[in-house]
Scaffold this active site. Structure first.
Site, mmCIF file in Angstrom:
data_model
loop_
_atom_site.group_PDB
_atom_site.id
_atom_site.type_symbol
_atom_site.label_atom_id
_atom_site.label_comp_id
_atom_site.label_asym_id
_atom_site.label_seq_id
_atom_site.Cartn_x
_atom_site.Cartn_y
_atom_site.Cartn_z
ATOM 1 N N GLY A 28 -4.846 -32.355 82.131
ATOM 2 C CA GLY A 28 -4.584 -33.755 81.800
ATOM 3 C C GLY A 28 -5.761 -34.378 81.069
ATOM 4 O O GLY A 28 -5.587 -35.103 80.078
ATOM 5 N N SER A 154 5.333 -24.679 85.223
ATOM 6 C CA SER A 154 4.442 -23.556 85.549
ATOM 7 C C SER A 154 5.253 -22.264 85.451
ATOM 8 O O SER A 154 6.478 -22.278 85.652
ATOM 9 C CB SER A 154 3.939 -23.705 86.985
ATOM 10 O OG SER A 154 3.364 -22.501 87.443
ATOM 11 N N TYR A 180 5.859 -24.807 96.000
ATOM 12 C CA TYR A 180 5.318 -25.057 94.653
ATOM 13 C C TYR A 180 6.309 -24.577 93.590
ATOM 14 O O TYR A 180 6.617 -25.291 92.639
ATOM 15 C CB TYR A 180 3.973 -24.354 94.487
ATOM 16 C CG TYR A 180 3.327 -24.592 93.118
ATOM 17 C CD1 TYR A 180 2.876 -25.854 92.754
ATOM 18 C CD2 TYR A 180 3.180 -23.552 92.202
ATOM 19 C CE1 TYR A 180 2.287 -26.077 91.502
ATOM 20 C CE2 TYR A 180 2.595 -23.761 90.951
ATOM 21 C CZ TYR A 180 2.146 -25.028 90.613
ATOM 22 O OH TYR A 180 1.565 -25.248 89.376
HETATM 23 N N1 LIG Z 1 -4.216 -24.569 85.976
HETATM 24 C C1 LIG Z 1 -3.219 -23.706 85.909
HETATM 25 O O1 LIG Z 1 -3.414 -22.500 85.762
HETATM 26 C C2 LIG Z 1 -1.818 -24.182 85.993
HETATM 27 C C3 LIG Z 1 -0.793 -23.235 85.950
HETATM 28 C C4 LIG Z 1 0.519 -23.664 85.962
HETATM 29 C C5 LIG Z 1 0.810 -25.024 86.006
HETATM 30 N N2 LIG Z 1 -0.197 -25.925 86.077
HETATM 31 C C6 LIG Z 1 0.168 -27.354 86.115
HETATM 32 O O2 LIG Z 1 -0.680 -28.105 85.267
HETATM 33 C C7 LIG Z 1 -0.752 -29.446 85.728
HETATM 34 C C8 LIG Z 1 -2.188 -29.916 85.716
HETATM 35 O O3 LIG Z 1 -2.924 -29.163 86.663
HETATM 36 P P1 LIG Z 1 -4.433 -28.731 86.438
HETATM 37 O O4 LIG Z 1 -4.467 -27.267 86.404
HETATM 38 O O5 LIG Z 1 -5.052 -29.512 85.361
HETATM 39 O O6 LIG Z 1 -5.043 -29.155 87.873
HETATM 40 P P2 LIG Z 1 -6.129 -30.220 88.298
HETATM 41 O O7 LIG Z 1 -7.388 -30.051 87.534
HETATM 42 O O8 LIG Z 1 -6.196 -30.131 89.793
HETATM 43 O O9 LIG Z 1 -5.443 -31.595 87.887
HETATM 44 C C9 LIG Z 1 -4.353 -32.094 88.605
HETATM 45 C C10 LIG Z 1 -4.306 -33.589 88.399
HETATM 46 O O10 LIG Z 1 -3.191 -34.115 89.138
HETATM 47 C C11 LIG Z 1 -3.667 -35.217 89.890
HETATM 48 N N3 LIG Z 1 -2.882 -35.482 91.082
HETATM 49 C C12 LIG Z 1 -2.746 -34.703 92.190
HETATM 50 N N4 LIG Z 1 -2.012 -35.351 93.102
HETATM 51 C C13 LIG Z 1 -1.659 -36.545 92.564
HETATM 52 C C14 LIG Z 1 -0.924 -37.660 93.019
HETATM 53 N N5 LIG Z 1 -0.388 -37.704 94.244
HETATM 54 N N6 LIG Z 1 -0.780 -38.728 92.219
HETATM 55 C C15 LIG Z 1 -1.322 -38.733 90.985
HETATM 56 N N7 LIG Z 1 -2.058 -37.736 90.495
HETATM 57 C C16 LIG Z 1 -2.223 -36.638 91.273
HETATM 58 C C17 LIG Z 1 -5.085 -34.816 90.254
HETATM 59 O O11 LIG Z 1 -5.805 -35.939 90.734
HETATM 60 P P3 LIG Z 1 -7.086 -35.744 91.708
HETATM 61 O O12 LIG Z 1 -8.237 -35.434 90.826
HETATM 62 O O13 LIG Z 1 -7.171 -37.055 92.397
HETATM 63 O O14 LIG Z 1 -6.744 -34.610 92.650
HETATM 64 C C18 LIG Z 1 -5.550 -34.296 88.911
HETATM 65 O O15 LIG Z 1 -5.873 -35.359 88.063
HETATM 66 C C19 LIG Z 1 -0.096 -29.450 87.099
HETATM 67 O O16 LIG Z 1 1.210 -29.977 86.988
HETATM 68 C C20 LIG Z 1 -0.027 -27.986 87.479
HETATM 69 O O17 LIG Z 1 1.043 -27.692 88.354
HETATM 70 C C21 LIG Z 1 -1.500 -25.548 86.066
#
Ligand SMILES: NC(=O)c1ccc[n+]([C@@H]2O[C@H](COP(=O)([O-])OP(=O)(O)OC[C@H]3O[C@@H](n4cnc5c(N)ncnc54)[C@H](OP(=O)(O)O)[C@@H]3O)[C@@H](O)[C@H]2O)c1
Length: 314
Positions: A28, A154, A180
């Site tokens: 994000g 995902s 998930y």
């Molecule tokens: N990284 C990967 O390999 C991967 C793979 C497949 C899919 N994804 C998807 O990519 C997206 C982004 O994930 P990311 O990898 O960038 O993880 P990340 O760095 O943990 O970022 C997740 C974001 O979501 C926010 N969030 C969590 N719970 C929330 C809530 N209740 N209300 C509002 N915001 C909330 C977090 O806020 P906080 O900082 O407060 O926790 C953080 O800003 C997700 O949808 C994830 O499922 C990621």
């Protein structure tokens, strides 16, 4: 020779306004930074004001003239979703948004958690919250070509199954493989069904979806069980990419001229784990129209959010 799509291909975003959930971290944040560099005005919600302000400060350090609006949003709390949407609508009345990027998510919470509203935390954060937010903000999205709703899913969606008698892990709760994966499959189904309904009412707004492959972010660090953490740590050096690269499929889904209605984009490398954005197959389970319709109705019932004319599409 194949030309890879990068942030250099992002068209000017000057005069365009985007909401990006989860914009303080990982994919994000990188999505926000890339769009800010191209001149977009950004509404940046995070769970706390301090996190949103910090994200804005980190973007301003690299893009000093960025137009940013730090905001507060907890997708796991219905009151917060409504309050955030109301503030956006009040501050930017009428059709004032070009992009809504439903990116925020959590993964593999080891035990079943129930929120104050009575929802299982992964299902509501990853799916029901974004569903409600989209319904509330849809009237604010400009009815013009170029407007898009992007939903971040995902690869885990391939493992998912929509179990209407276990949507919230009330019967069986398995952190990754069931909760998930189901929530991420629901995201993809929503993205497809939203596109079907937008088309049915003649809207030019596109619904697209993306997944980042395996990107190193805070997602893995926070919540995974021990075994999964060991597996991921072993795979990381070979199969992962950084968050900047991981944001490319989302950016492609949001702004690429070649992205299509209902398109799903992920990395072009082996097993879609890393690489440059490309169209990837929508898993079969996300293409069942009767499941999509039932999930939509159930989601409207659970969130009490309606989508205007889209709700009435048969
Ligand atoms: N990284 C990967 O390999 C991967 C793979 C497949 C899919 N994804 C998807 O990519 C997206 C982004 O994930 P990311 O990898 O960038 O993880 P990340 O760095 O943990 O970022 C997740 C974001 O979501 C926010 N969030 C969590 N719970 C929330 C809530 N209740 N209300 C509002 N915001 C909330 C977090 O806020 P906080 O900082 O407060 O926790 C953080 O800003 C997700 O949808 C994830 O499922 C990621």
């Amino acid at each position: 020779m194949k030309l890879s799509w990068t942030t250099a291909n992002i068209p000017s975003q000057v005069g365009r306004r985007a909401v990006i959930t989860g914009s303080n971290s990982g994919i994000g944040f990188e999505t926000a930074l890339a769009l800010a560099r191209k001149g977009a005005e950004l509404i940046l919600p995070a769970r706390t004001r301090a996190k949103a302000d910090d994200a804005a400060a980190r973007i301003l350090a690299q893009v000093p003239n960025a137009q940013l609006h730090p905001e507060i949003l907890d997708l796991a709390a219905q009151a917060s979703v409504h309050a955030f949407a109301n503030r956006v609508i009040e501050r930017f009345p009428g059709q004032s948004l070009d992009l809504l990027i439903n990116n925020a998510g959590v993964t593999s919470l080891p035990t079943r958690e129930v929120t104050g509203d009575g929802f299982e935390r992964q299902f509501v954060t990853n799916y029901l919250g974004p569903f409600a937010l989209t319904g509330l903000l849809l009237p604010s999205i400009k009815q013009v070509a170029g407007s898009r709703v992007v939903t971040v899913s995902s690869s885990a969606s391939k493992l998912g199954k929509i179990e209407f008698d276990n949507l919230q892990g009330e019967r069986v709760y398995k952190p990754m493989i069931q909760a998930y994966a189901q929530s991420k499959l629901a995201d993809l189904i929503f993205s497809q069904e939203l596109q079907r309904r937008l088309k049915a009412v003649g809207s030019p707004i596109l619904s697209t979806a993306a997944h980042p492959g395996y990107a190193v972010t805070n997602l893995q660090a926070d919540h995974m069980g021990r075994c999964l953490k060991i597996l991921m740590a072993t795979m990381k050096p070979f199969l992962s990419q950084d968050a900047t690269q991981g944001a490319l499929p989302t950016l492609y889904a949001a702004v690429a001229e070649n992205a299509v209605a209902g398109g799903y984009y992920g990395p072009d490398g082996i097993s879609e784990l890393k690489g440059y954005p490309t169209a990837v197959p929508v898993p079969k389970r996300a293409l069942d129209g009767s499941v999509a319709k039932r999930l939509w109705v159930e989601s409207e019932r659970l969130t009490r959010v309606k989508f205007g004319a889209l709700s009435d599409v048969a």
